[in-house]
Design a protein around this motif. Sequence first.
Motif, PDB file in Angstrom:
ATOM      1  N   PRO A  36      35.423  40.985  38.860  1.00  0.00           N
ATOM      2  CA  PRO A  36      36.143  41.101  40.142  1.00  0.00           C
ATOM      3  C   PRO A  36      37.511  41.743  39.942  1.00  0.00           C
ATOM      4  CG  PRO A  36      36.147  38.826  39.366  1.00  0.00           C
ATOM      5  CD  PRO A  36      35.252  39.582  38.446  1.00  0.00           C
ATOM      6  N   ALA A  37      37.934  42.502  40.913  1.00  0.00           N
ATOM      7  CA  ALA A  37      39.254  43.139  40.845  1.00  0.00           C
ATOM      8  C   ALA A  37      40.343  42.085  40.974  1.00  0.00           C
ATOM      9  CB  ALA A  37      39.389  44.173  41.953  1.00  0.00           C
ATOM     10  N   ALA A  39      43.058  42.286  42.420  1.00  0.00           N
ATOM     11  CA  ALA A  39      43.611  42.283  43.777  1.00  0.00           C
ATOM     12  C   ALA A  39      42.756  41.477  44.752  1.00  0.00           C
ATOM     13  CB  ALA A  39      43.766  43.715  44.280  1.00  0.00           C
ATOM     14  N   SER A  40      41.544  41.093  44.342  1.00  0.00           N
ATOM     15  CA  SER A  40      40.675  40.341  45.246  1.00  0.00           C
ATOM     16  C   SER A  40      41.069  38.873  45.349  1.00  0.00           C
ATOM     17  CB  SER A  40      39.219  40.453  44.793  1.00  0.00           C
ATOM     18  OG  SER A  40      39.025  39.814  43.524  1.00  0.00           O
ATOM     19  N   PHE A  41      41.978  38.438  44.493  1.00  0.00           N
ATOM     20  CA  PHE A  41      42.412  37.041  44.506  1.00  0.00           C
ATOM     21  C   PHE A  41      43.790  36.948  45.160  1.00  0.00           C
ATOM     22  CE2 PHE A  41      39.646  37.468  40.783  1.00  0.00           C
ATOM     23  CZ  PHE A  41      38.723  36.469  41.032  1.00  0.00           C
ATOM     24  N   ALA A  42      43.942  35.989  46.046  1.00  0.00           N
ATOM     25  CA  ALA A  42      45.217  35.791  46.725  1.00  0.00           C
ATOM     26  C   ALA A  42      46.283  35.360  45.731  1.00  0.00           C
ATOM     27  CB  ALA A  42      45.068  34.742  47.828  1.00  0.00           C
ATOM     28  N   THR A  45      46.607  31.656  45.286  1.00  0.00           N
ATOM     29  CA  THR A  45      45.533  31.064  44.495  1.00  0.00           C
ATOM     30  C   THR A  45      45.799  31.266  43.007  1.00  0.00           C
ATOM     31  OG1 THR A  45      43.944  31.511  46.264  1.00  0.00           O
ATOM     32  CG2 THR A  45      43.052  31.067  44.080  1.00  0.00           C
ATOM     33  N   SER A 100      30.388  34.603  37.198  1.00  0.00           N
ATOM     34  CA  SER A 100      30.646  34.292  38.592  1.00  0.00           C
ATOM     35  C   SER A 100      31.401  32.974  38.691  1.00  0.00           C
ATOM     36  CB  SER A 100      29.327  34.176  39.358  1.00  0.00           C
ATOM     37  OG  SER A 100      28.583  33.059  38.870  1.00  0.00           O
ATOM     38  N   ALA A 141      40.525  32.055  39.235  1.00  0.00           N
ATOM     39  CA  ALA A 141      41.291  33.184  39.772  1.00  0.00           C
ATOM     40  C   ALA A 141      42.376  33.617  38.802  1.00  0.00           C
ATOM     41  CB  ALA A 141      41.901  32.796  41.122  1.00  0.00           C
ATOM     42  N   THR A 145      42.564  37.337  36.473  1.00  0.00           N
ATOM     43  CA  THR A 145      43.641  38.298  36.698  1.00  0.00           C
ATOM     44  C   THR A 145      44.466  38.539  35.442  1.00  0.00           C
ATOM     45  OG1 THR A 145      45.058  36.515  37.541  1.00  0.00           O
ATOM     46  CG2 THR A 145      43.821  37.788  39.162  1.00  0.00           C
TER      47      THR A 145
END
Length: 437
Positions: A36-37, A39-42, A45, A100, A141, A145
Amino acid sequence: MKRKTKWSLAGAVVLAGCAGAAAWMLEPAIAPIAPPAAASFAAQTVARGARVVAQGDCMVCHTASGGEPFAGGLPLKTPFGTIYTTNITPDAGTGIGNWSPAAFTRALRRGVARDGHLLYPAFPYIHYTRMSNQDIEDAYAYLMTRAPVQATPPANQLIFPLNFRPLLAGWNLLYLRPGPVPADGNRSEIWNRGRYLVDGAGHCASCHSALGPIGGERSPAFSGGNIDGWDAPALTALLQAPRPWTEQQLALYLRHGWSPEHGAAGGPMAPVAHSLSTTPPEDAAAIAHYIMSLQNPAAKPPALSAAAVIKPAANDPALLPGRTLFAGACAGCHTGAAPMMAAGSRPSLALSSAVAGPKPDNLIQTILNGLPWTHTGQSSYMPPFAGTLTDAQVASIAMYVRAEIGQRAPWQDDKQRPLDARGIEQRVTAIRKENQQ
């Protein structure tokens, strides 16, 4: 341990593994995903995840000496051999980049990797399973990142048959109770928060409890253990320290790795305090509150027992070598008039658990390894003496500090016989050898 006993234990593990295989060996692989990118995580979070990962001290175990953060490869020495920590950066090939959220959650809840193989309990999933879904999602998350690092750890070096992963099925049946533990409605919010951190992400019992023949934590929990050659003191006996701990002192120690009444954290505890220093103060406060609730107020501190305190003879010849060496190598920092003591309000060595404890190992480790300077903001530092003092010299200093400064009775061996300089030297030799392996 006798060879017959070892094989009996191995046989027990085999039988337990076979009994539990039907329940645990059928775990399917979870399909890989594209990494996952970030940037996809707030951002909120990820910030919460940073706190959770710090509570679990994940970076220390998953970062090899000189290696990249979270890239694994750190050797964990166990009675059954050496296990190397895994790469938990978001690298798709060698890390967890293609895991995942479901795969990550299963690893923490049940000790099962994404491809279905069972994880060794050196990864403390029996504690992580108690974490909330929210904390696990936040930790995921944060890790996803981080900078991906391509790194494959060395192969584990475990004795047969414990190197056969399916046997972990039996171990899990014995020790794993998946899922969070409900809050105790009869206790305060801070107590429940402290228990959650201690028993969950903090996994304190992993170090501060004795381990059984196949590596399971023995009951009662927190009664003291050993990690990386350091004794982890009993967390249920803090009122029996030379000066009984208070909740405020323990919170300060947990957050800063130092207490004016008890000294500095050393060995594996030092990075734990550093990790907690990056979390809000209320985390350390909650942990301290819960741990102090485990104490027995009726327990009598050894410092009040005449049998535990001695006054060595002023001219005891056995202490002369240590007294001379201490004056040359240690007195510049560890006497009352030393600038570190006078200006920094450092506690006397007599208050150190390494000096007053039941074994000389932690004092020996501190003399050999010092307290390395690892990060800015660190409150204590001590140079290592492994390269400048012989085993006999380290033993002499330890014996002198124990008797003259600590005014404690001699340490004892396994047969309750007083350890003399030769006995302590043998421990120094053994510890030095273990550290070099």
